[in-house]
Design a protein around this motif. Structure first.
Motif, mmCIF file in Angstrom:
data_model
loop_
_atom_site.group_PDB
_atom_site.id
_atom_site.type_symbol
_atom_site.label_atom_id
_atom_site.label_comp_id
_atom_site.label_asym_id
_atom_site.label_seq_id
_atom_site.Cartn_x
_atom_site.Cartn_y
_atom_site.Cartn_z
ATOM 1 N N LYS A 24 80.303 86.841 177.457
ATOM 2 C CA LYS A 24 80.377 85.527 176.826
ATOM 3 C C LYS A 24 79.554 85.493 175.539
ATOM 4 O O LYS A 24 79.936 84.841 174.567
ATOM 5 N N LEU A 25 78.448 86.219 175.526
ATOM 6 C CA LEU A 25 77.617 86.290 174.328
ATOM 7 C C LEU A 25 78.365 87.010 173.207
ATOM 8 O O LEU A 25 78.329 86.573 172.048
ATOM 9 N N LEU A 26 79.056 88.073 173.541
ATOM 10 C CA LEU A 26 79.840 88.800 172.545
ATOM 11 C C LEU A 26 80.912 87.897 171.931
ATOM 12 O O LEU A 26 81.116 87.885 170.715
ATOM 13 N N ALA A 27 81.584 87.143 172.789
ATOM 14 C CA ALA A 27 82.619 86.227 172.305
ATOM 15 C C ALA A 27 82.014 85.134 171.424
ATOM 16 O O ALA A 27 82.592 84.756 170.396
ATOM 17 N N THR A 28 80.857 84.626 171.814
ATOM 18 C CA THR A 28 80.184 83.584 171.042
ATOM 19 C C THR A 28 79.822 84.081 169.652
ATOM 20 O O THR A 28 79.991 83.366 168.646
ATOM 21 N N ILE A 29 79.338 85.303 169.565
ATOM 22 C CA ILE A 29 78.956 85.888 168.276
ATOM 23 C C ILE A 29 80.150 85.962 167.338
ATOM 24 O O ILE A 29 80.081 85.557 166.175
ATOM 25 N N VAL A 30 81.266 86.462 167.841
ATOM 26 C CA VAL A 30 82.457 86.597 167.004
ATOM 27 C C VAL A 30 83.015 85.223 166.637
ATOM 28 O O VAL A 30 83.447 84.985 165.503
ATOM 29 N N ARG A 31 82.985 84.293 167.591
ATOM 30 C CA ARG A 31 83.488 82.945 167.320
ATOM 31 C C ARG A 31 82.695 82.277 166.197
ATOM 32 O O ARG A 31 83.267 81.660 165.303
#
Length: 218
Positions: A24-31
């Motif tokens: 979820k952190l990885l997705a948040t960073i890209v978002r």
């Protein structure tokens, strides 16, 4: 985190720990990085995150090709020129000399780490469509910088390296990237191995004197 602290911490990590990064952190960073500007709001980038078994398989086969002496054939190779001007050539020569000094006792450690994609638990592969103007490369760079700064703000360490896209056919195979996209660059993310000698915190390449790059016209 204060922006100046984030910016000042933007240093590469040459070896990560085995600690996994939350998906979820990885997705948040890209978002969050999607807020980056681009020419005419073209947003030409795509971000493919490799973790777990897919990444381990990619690392293994990439290492095999490196050790077999397979010549790198990056997608961006045709867009790069080896005929550098005097100014960047001098800067790179200085960098090379400082690296030689720094790695005099660590070159094997760096080479070993490089072969394993720095032991990163997650790697973000960034692409643009093959039918893209050269300007899209600039946009991709902005997007990449956003990803790295946001990742640092979230407590992660980073390693952008062209070596991780040396074999784009393998990246497409394991990360499922379409053939009509150019694999431009990769950013390894994770937690810094503070006990690794290759992560010597005292090594920071010098910057060009400010007056050589700054001109003010009135």
């Amino acid at each position: 985190m204060d922006f100046e602290d984030v910016f000042n911490q933007e240093r590469v990590t040459r070896k990560f720990t085995n600690r996994k990064v939350n998906e979820k952190l990885l997705a948040t960073i890209v978002r969050k990085a999607q807020q980056s500007p681009s020419l005419l709001n073209s947003q030409p980038w795509r971000a493919y995150v490799a973790t777990g078994e897919s990444l381990e398989s990619l690392k293994k086969e990439s290492k095999t090709q490196i050790e077999a002496g397979v010549k790198p054939h990056e997608d961006f190779a045709s867009m790069l020129s080896l005929d550098w001007g005097t100014f960047p050539s001098q800067n790179m020569a200085t960098m090379g000399a400082s690296q030689t000094y720094f790695f005099r006792n660590k070159l094997n450690l760096f080479t070993k780490s490089n072969k394993t994609m720095f032991n990163a638990p997650a790697v973000i592969f960034l692409t643009i469509p093959k039918k893209s103007p050269a300007w899209s490369v600039f946009d991709l760079g902005i997007f990449a910088q956003s990803i790295m700064l946001i990742a640092i703000d979230q407590g992660l360490s980073i390693m952008p390296a062209h070596s991780m896209v040396s074999y784009p056919d393998l990246v497409r195979k394991y990360v499922h990237i379409p053939n009509d996209e150019m694999v431009g660059m990769a950013i390894a993310l994770g937690y810094k191995d503070r006990g690794a000698e290759v992560n010597d915190p005292k090594y920071y390449p010098d910057r060009v004197p400010f007056e050589k790059i700054f001109k003010l016209t009135k």
